[in-house]
Design a protein around this motif. Structure first.
Motif, PDB file in Angstrom:
ATOM      1  N   CYS A   1       0.827  -1.216   0.000  1.00 10.58           N
ATOM      2  CA  CYS A   1       0.000   0.000   0.000  1.00 10.58           C
ATOM      3  C   CYS A   1       0.859   1.263   0.000  1.00 10.58           C
ATOM      4  O   CYS A   1       0.518   2.243  -0.680  1.00 10.58           O
ATOM      5  N   VAL A   2       1.954   1.260   0.740  1.00 13.40           N
ATOM      6  CA  VAL A   2       2.856   2.410   0.717  1.00 13.40           C
ATOM      7  C   VAL A   2       3.394   2.631  -0.695  1.00 13.40           C
ATOM      8  O   VAL A   2       3.464   3.760  -1.192  1.00 13.40           O
ATOM      9  N   GLY A   3       3.758   1.536  -1.368  1.00  7.88           N
ATOM     10  CA  GLY A   3       4.228   1.651  -2.743  1.00  7.88           C
ATOM     11  C   GLY A   3       3.173   2.248  -3.658  1.00  7.88           C
ATOM     12  O   GLY A   3       3.475   3.107  -4.503  1.00  7.88           O
ATOM     13  N   LEU A   4       1.931   1.810  -3.497  1.00  4.87           N
ATOM     14  CA  LEU A   4       0.836   2.354  -4.303  1.00  4.87           C
ATOM     15  C   LEU A   4       0.648   3.846  -4.057  1.00  4.87           C
ATOM     16  O   LEU A   4       0.451   4.630  -4.996  1.00  4.87           O
ATOM     17  N   LEU A   5       0.690   4.235  -2.792  1.00 10.75           N
ATOM     18  CA  LEU A   5       0.490   5.650  -2.453  1.00 10.75           C
ATOM     19  C   LEU A   5       1.632   6.513  -2.979  1.00 10.75           C
ATOM     20  O   LEU A   5       1.409   7.656  -3.416  1.00 10.75           O
ATOM     21  N   ILE A   6       2.855   5.999  -2.957  1.00 15.80           N
ATOM     22  CA  ILE A   6       3.983   6.739  -3.526  1.00 15.80           C
ATOM     23  C   ILE A   6       3.781   6.913  -5.032  1.00 15.80           C
ATOM     24  O   ILE A   6       3.996   8.004  -5.580  1.00 15.80           O
ATOM     25  N   CYS A   7       3.341   5.851  -5.707  1.00 16.95           N
ATOM     26  CA  CYS A   7       3.075   5.949  -7.150  1.00 16.95           C
ATOM     27  C   CYS A   7       1.969   6.966  -7.425  1.00 16.95           C
ATOM     28  O   CYS A   7       2.065   7.759  -8.367  1.00 16.95           O
ATOM     29  N   GLY A   8       0.931   6.923  -6.593  1.00 18.53           N
ATOM     30  CA  GLY A   8      -0.192   7.833  -6.804  1.00 18.53           C
ATOM     31  C   GLY A   8       0.142   9.289  -6.565  1.00 18.53           C
ATOM     32  O   GLY A   8      -0.554  10.174  -7.062  1.00 18.53           O
ATOM     33  N   SER A   9       1.191   9.553  -5.803  1.00 18.52           N
ATOM     34  CA  SER A   9       1.570  10.947  -5.518  1.00 18.52           C
ATOM     35  C   SER A   9       2.889  11.329  -6.201  1.00 18.52           C
ATOM     36  O   SER A   9       3.446  12.385  -5.899  1.00 18.52           O
ATOM     37  N   ALA A  10       3.377  10.476  -7.114  1.00 23.04           N
ATOM     38  CA  ALA A  10       4.693  10.694  -7.725  1.00 23.04           C
ATOM     39  C   ALA A  10       4.748  12.011  -8.496  1.00 23.04           C
ATOM     40  O   ALA A  10       3.864  12.312  -9.296  1.00 23.04           O
ATOM     41  N   ALA A  11       5.822  12.766  -8.251  1.00 20.89           N
ATOM     42  CA  ALA A  11       6.034  14.033  -8.971  1.00 20.89           C
ATOM     43  C   ALA A  11       6.900  13.829 -10.206  1.00 20.89           C
ATOM     44  O   ALA A  11       6.953  14.698 -11.079  1.00 20.89           O
ATOM     45  N   ASN A  12       7.584  12.679 -10.284  1.00 22.27           N
ATOM     46  CA  ASN A  12       8.416  12.380 -11.439  1.00 22.27           C
ATOM     47  C   ASN A  12       8.496  10.864 -11.605  1.00 22.27           C
ATOM     48  O   ASN A  12       8.047  10.102 -10.746  1.00 22.27           O
ATOM     49  N   MET A  13       9.105  10.449 -12.713  1.00 21.66           N
ATOM     50  CA  MET A  13       9.142   9.028 -13.019  1.00 21.66           C
ATOM     51  C   MET A  13      10.051   8.261 -12.059  1.00 21.66           C
ATOM     52  O   MET A  13       9.784   7.097 -11.741  1.00 21.66           O
TER      53      MET A  13
ATOM     54  N   MET B   1      10.429   8.805  -8.876  1.00 25.24           N
ATOM     55  CA  MET B   1       9.649   8.557  -7.670  1.00 25.24           C
ATOM     56  C   MET B   1       8.637   7.436  -7.910  1.00 25.24           C
ATOM     57  O   MET B   1       8.427   6.575  -7.040  1.00 25.24           O
ATOM     58  N   LEU B   2       8.049   7.422  -9.092  1.00 28.39           N
ATOM     59  CA  LEU B   2       7.078   6.373  -9.402  1.00 28.39           C
ATOM     60  C   LEU B   2       7.757   5.008  -9.428  1.00 28.39           C
ATOM     61  O   LEU B   2       7.207   4.027  -8.918  1.00 28.39           O
ATOM     62  N   ILE B   3       8.943   4.932  -9.995  1.00 24.96           N
ATOM     63  CA  ILE B   3       9.661   3.654 -10.033  1.00 24.96           C
ATOM     64  C   ILE B   3      10.025   3.196  -8.624  1.00 24.96           C
ATOM     65  O   ILE B   3       9.968   2.004  -8.306  1.00 24.96           O
ATOM     66  N   GLY B   4      10.361   4.153  -7.752  1.00 29.65           N
ATOM     67  CA  GLY B   4      10.600   3.800  -6.349  1.00 29.65           C
ATOM     68  C   GLY B   4       9.368   3.177  -5.726  1.00 29.65           C
ATOM     69  O   GLY B   4       9.462   2.181  -4.989  1.00 29.65           O
ATOM     70  N   GLY B   5       8.201   3.740  -6.009  1.00 32.69           N
ATOM     71  CA  GLY B   5       6.955   3.158  -5.519  1.00 32.69           C
ATOM     72  C   GLY B   5       6.696   1.789  -6.114  1.00 32.69           C
ATOM     73  O   GLY B   5       6.222   0.874  -5.425  1.00 32.69           O
ATOM     74  N   ARG B   6       7.039   1.622  -7.398  1.00 37.96           N
ATOM     75  CA  ARG B   6       6.852   0.332  -8.057  1.00 37.96           C
ATOM     76  C   ARG B   6       7.751  -0.746  -7.438  1.00 37.96           C
ATOM     77  O   ARG B   6       7.362  -1.913  -7.342  1.00 37.96           O
ATOM     78  N   ILE B   7       8.934  -0.361  -7.018  1.00 35.80           N
ATOM     79  CA  ILE B   7       9.837  -1.311  -6.346  1.00 35.80           C
ATOM     80  C   ILE B   7       9.205  -1.809  -5.047  1.00 35.80           C
ATOM     81  O   ILE B   7       9.210  -3.005  -4.746  1.00 35.80           O
ATOM     82  N   LEU B   8       8.626  -0.878  -4.271  1.00 31.62           N
ATOM     83  CA  LEU B   8       7.955  -1.283  -3.032  1.00 31.62           C
ATOM     84  C   LEU B   8       6.729  -2.139  -3.326  1.00 31.62           C
ATOM     85  O   LEU B   8       6.455  -3.111  -2.607  1.00 31.62           O
TER      86      LEU B   8
ATOM     87  N   GLY C   1       6.399  -4.178  -5.784  1.00 32.43           N
ATOM     88  CA  GLY C   1       6.892  -5.506  -6.112  1.00 32.43           C
ATOM     89  C   GLY C   1       7.249  -6.308  -4.877  1.00 32.43           C
ATOM     90  O   GLY C   1       6.893  -7.492  -4.766  1.00 32.43           O
ATOM     91  N   ILE C   2       7.947  -5.666  -3.938  1.00 32.37           N
ATOM     92  CA  ILE C   2       8.320  -6.362  -2.686  1.00 32.37           C
ATOM     93  C   ILE C   2       7.066  -6.808  -1.941  1.00 32.37           C
ATOM     94  O   ILE C   2       6.948  -7.973  -1.530  1.00 32.37           O
ATOM     95  N   GLY C   3       6.124  -5.891  -1.776  1.00 27.74           N
ATOM     96  CA  GLY C   3       4.897  -6.214  -1.047  1.00 27.74           C
ATOM     97  C   GLY C   3       4.052  -7.253  -1.755  1.00 27.74           C
ATOM     98  O   GLY C   3       3.555  -8.198  -1.133  1.00 27.74           O
ATOM     99  N   GLY C   4       3.881  -7.089  -3.083  1.00 25.74           N
ATOM    100  CA  GLY C   4       3.058  -8.029  -3.831  1.00 25.74           C
ATOM    101  C   GLY C   4       3.638  -9.439  -3.835  1.00 25.74           C
ATOM    102  O   GLY C   4       2.912 -10.423  -3.681  1.00 25.74           O
ATOM    103  N   GLY C   5       4.964  -9.551  -4.011  1.00 31.26           N
ATOM    104  CA  GLY C   5       5.600 -10.861  -3.971  1.00 31.26           C
ATOM    105  C   GLY C   5       5.454 -11.523  -2.611  1.00 31.26           C
ATOM    106  O   GLY C   5       5.181 -12.728  -2.517  1.00 31.26           O
ATOM    107  N   ALA C   6       5.617 -10.737  -1.564  1.00 31.48           N
ATOM    108  CA  ALA C   6       5.493 -11.284  -0.210  1.00 31.48           C
ATOM    109  C   ALA C   6       4.051 -11.682   0.105  1.00 31.48           C
ATOM    110  O   ALA C   6       3.818 -12.690   0.786  1.00 31.48           O
TER     111      ALA C   6
ATOM    112  N   PHE D   1      -3.679   4.068  -8.736  1.00 31.30           N
ATOM    113  CA  PHE D   1      -2.795   3.589  -7.676  1.00 31.30           C
ATOM    114  C   PHE D   1      -3.408   3.830  -6.296  1.00 31.30           C
ATOM    115  O   PHE D   1      -3.538   2.903  -5.484  1.00 31.30           O
ATOM    116  N   SER D   2      -3.794   5.059  -6.013  1.00 27.91           N
ATOM    117  CA  SER D   2      -4.271   5.412  -4.675  1.00 27.91           C
ATOM    118  C   SER D   2      -5.578   4.724  -4.330  1.00 27.91           C
ATOM    119  O   SER D   2      -5.786   4.286  -3.189  1.00 27.91           O
TER     120      SER D   2
END
Length: 461
Positions: A99-111, A113-120, A122-127, A180-181
């Motif tokens: 959820c934190v990753g989704l919220l970061i993607c939803g509030s991303a100011a640049n690409m 930041m969005l990729i950082g959210g996508r990394i989170l 991925g970690i959360g979804g895999g787990a 995302f949000s």
């Protein structure tokens, strides 16, 4: 009736996954899996718009590769933790990270930041996937496993049918950030239904396994980086790109070996062979499916919406196959389902190859690929059921993570290799070459599928 029981404890024939003691868990997991699947489908729809608005077209491929790679780290971490402490705490943590990753993607100011959210993400979804597998093993008796995995197939089919359309509506009328949000909010609501069940599980601590293996986590990260490289290099035929792809593939195979049951690459009977079949089926099936809309556009001049109908038909038949194996339950062995699914997959891939060569009416390809979808519905749930039945309690997390990691490796590896084959093929033979490669993979799968039969792990107590 208690929630925790052995996966092999006899139960009344009338017991179902919707019985009162299972209902909240069943519906909570279904909605959670549905939302994770919906987010995956929705992002595919809105990412071109997002990358344009954030001036990040050059990061487009990385936005998809990053969560695949980080997902491997989440899978292995969840496997390590669930074997030591059970699925309760890993589920809380993985949902929070997702959820934190989704919220970061939803509030991303640049690409970036969005990729950082996508990394989170991925970690959360895999787990989440691994923790849910272990929760199934701990909360449901073994004869219900095929039915709960059949329900999960529906949780993936529905987003495949409505996800892109609904995401498009959200992007147009509410804005892409809500894709995302909005999902983050819904995930939290769905997870709330599972909290009482999770609290009822006993707290566990397996002291025999020692500390979480940092080495395995490092190897998972290395495998993920290799997968990113394969994704980024897979559609080029330049000499340096091919060398880089070969190196990335070797690194991935070496790094992933300790993350899989011993004997997996030797296709030893039972659990190792079961994990190996997941690598081959995802590589063979999805290695073809990714090219089908392209084939229909290039050779049949179909618009994207009509070309997409073949994937819809396959998804519907996937759901039917999954329902059937769940209905049959223990009347048919898992190894038999895996073999039948592999044979159906070979029919589908052979049909795609024949279509690329002879260009029959589109209806032939639609029917053939629908047979493949039905086969996937048979094979995927039963691979999971077989894996859990062959796993001792203290190995359920590790083996669940191995299955999901094998899934990612097969998909990413075959897609990358297929991209190289397509790029290097002679003019007009790209589809034929890729489909022939996948046909070889599925024939190998048919040959090794009988080796998935093994002796179930002893029940608790």
């Amino acid at each position: 009736m208690p929630l925790r029981r052995s996966s092999h404890t006899p139960a009344p024939a009338t017991e179902t996954i919707y019985a009162p003691q299972f209902l909240a868990t069943t519906m909570g997991m279904f909605i959670l899996v549905f939302l994770v699947a919906f987010e995956s489908m929705a992002v595919t729809t809105v990412m071109p718009m997002v990358s344009e608005l954030l001036n990040g077209e050059r990061y487009f491929a990385l936005a998809f590769a990053a969560p695949i790679a980080s997902g491997m780290l989440g899978m292995v971490a969840a496997g390590e933790v669930t074997d030591r402490w059970g699925p309760k705490h890993p589920l809380f943590i993985s949902v929070a990270i997702f959820c934190v990753g989704l919220l970061i993607c939803g509030s991303a100011a640049n690409m970036q930041m969005l990729i950082g959210g996508r990394i989170l993400q991925g970690i959360g979804g895999g787990a989440i996937t691994v923790a849910i597998y272990v929760l199934i093993a701990r909360a449901y008796p073994g004869h219900l496993h095929s039915k709960i995995f059949a329900l999960f197939a529906t949780a993936w089919v529905l987003p495949a049918m409505i996800g892109p359309w609904l995401a498009g509506l959200m992007a147009v009328h509410l804005g892409w950030r809500w894709v995302f949000s909005g999902v983050a909010v819904l995930v939290l609501v769905a997870f709330c239904a599972m909290i009482p069940v999770l609290k009822s599980l006993d707290s566990e601590r397996n002291h025999d396994l020692g500390k979480v293996s940092v080495k395995r986590l490092a190897l998972a990260g290395l495998t993920g980086l290799a997968v990113i490289c394969m994704n980024l290099l897979g559609n080029s035929n330049s000499r340096w790109s091919l060398a880089g792809l070969a190196l990335a593939l070797v690194v991935a195979l070496l790094a992933i070996r300790p993350l899989l049951p011993r004997g997996t690459f030797l296709v030893r009977r039972g659990l190792p062979a079961t994990i190996m079949t997941r690598i081959f089926i995802t590589g063979a099936f999805f290695g073809v499916e990714v090219y089908l809309p392209y084939l229909l556009r290039e050779d049949y001049f179909l618009a994207p919406d009509r070309a997409g109908l073949i994937l819809t038909a396959s998804a519907l038949c996937w759901s039917m196959g999954s329902w059937l194996q769940g209905k049959l339950g223990e009347k048919i062995e898992s190894s038999t389902c895996i073999t039948l699914g592999a044979v159906a997959g070979s029919v589908a891939i052979a049909t795609a190859l024949a279509t690329a060569i002879y260009h029959p009416p589109v209806f032939v390809l639609v029917c053939g690929w629908a047979v493949g979808g039905f086969g996937m519905g048979l094979i995927f749930p039963r691979q999971n059921v077989n894996m859990l039945s062959l796993s001792a309690k203290e190995e359920q997390g590790f083996n669940s993570s191995a299955m999901t990691v094998a899934d990612s490796l097969g998909n990413a590896g075959a897609t990358a290799i297929g991209g190289v084959i397509f790029a290097m093929a002679a003019a007009g033979t790209g589809f034929i070459s890729v489909f022939a490669f996948s046909l070889v993979l599925i024939l190998i799968l048919i040959a090794i599928s009988p080796r998935t039969k093994g002796t179930p792990a002893p029940s608790e107590g």
